[in-house]
Write a protein that holds these residues in place. Sequence first.
Motif, short mmCIF file in Angstrom:
data_model
loop_
_atom_site.label_atom_id
_atom_site.label_comp_id
_atom_site.label_asym_id
_atom_site.label_seq_id
_atom_site.Cartn_x
_atom_site.Cartn_y
_atom_site.Cartn_z
N TYR A 24 0.89 -1.17 0.00
CA TYR A 24 0.00 0.00 0.00
C TYR A 24 0.92 1.21 0.00
N ILE A 25 0.79 2.06 -1.00
CA ILE A 25 1.72 3.18 -1.10
C ILE A 25 0.96 4.46 -1.40
N GLU A 26 1.35 5.53 -0.71
CA GLU A 26 0.71 6.83 -0.94
C GLU A 26 1.42 7.54 -2.09
N ALA A 27 0.63 8.04 -3.03
CA ALA A 27 1.15 8.81 -4.15
C ALA A 27 0.46 10.17 -4.17
N GLY A 30 -3.30 9.90 -4.12
CA GLY A 30 -3.93 9.06 -3.11
C GLY A 30 -3.21 7.74 -2.91
N TRP A 31 -3.85 6.84 -2.18
CA TRP A 31 -3.25 5.55 -1.85
C TRP A 31 -3.54 4.53 -2.94
N HIS A 32 -2.56 3.66 -3.17
CA HIS A 32 -2.72 2.58 -4.14
C HIS A 32 -2.28 1.27 -3.49
N ARG A 33 -2.86 0.17 -3.95
CA ARG A 33 -2.51 -1.15 -3.44
C ARG A 33 -2.16 -2.05 -4.62
N MET A 69 7.46 9.50 0.75
CA MET A 69 6.06 9.13 0.82
C MET A 69 5.90 7.82 1.59
N ALA A 71 4.42 4.13 2.99
CA ALA A 71 3.91 2.89 2.42
C ALA A 71 3.67 1.90 3.56
#
Length: 209
Positions: A24-27, A30-33, A69, A71
């Motif tokens: 799970y990483i913030e960009a 927004g957040w992506h998985r 960022m 994660a």
Amino acid sequence: MVEISLRPLGRPVDFVPGQFALVYIEAKDGWHRHPFTIASAPSEDMLRVTVKALGDYTSRLQDLLEPGMPAVVGGPHGRFNHAKGTANQVWIAGGVGVAPFLSWMRAIDDHPPPGQVDLYYAFSGVPAPFADELVAAAEGRDSVRTHLVDSRVDGRLTVARLLADTGVDPARLSVFLCGPQAMLSDFQKGLRSAGVRSRNVHREYFDWR
């Protein structure tokens, strides 16, 4: 391809080379998985994952991510482990399928394969990411031979070629595969037809990257 390095804030992820994690990483948007194969060695201070643009947000990672960022890493998962193989092994990587083999080669001193390995890295017409690192990691090791296969120059990698290179009875061979789905399916069929036992053909799935 993009390699993302993650520095743990607490306890490092305890994994076996070849496993993957759900990241799970913030960009910026927004957040992506996404599940990614871990490309680093367990002994490294950083957890590294190698990502190829697949049409989702991964195609915009270079624009969406910045240093610092946050994660969250879940896992590890998966059982892609060369320790399950025989004394004669072939590792076949296509494209971003090189990631688990990067982890294996980066960890080779602490997690050596059980015998002789022929590592094939197949690509098409462009400089292959991490190829120089793989070649350098194999230098001076009698147990590992690296083969870079540019399909535009050398033609497509075939089962007949790798069997000729290894010179090993197919029934005694273990093959580990990671790459595009079509490539994996073709090799699975060809290997079994050539006499490699089904239980000795191990694959990871490109659509899990």
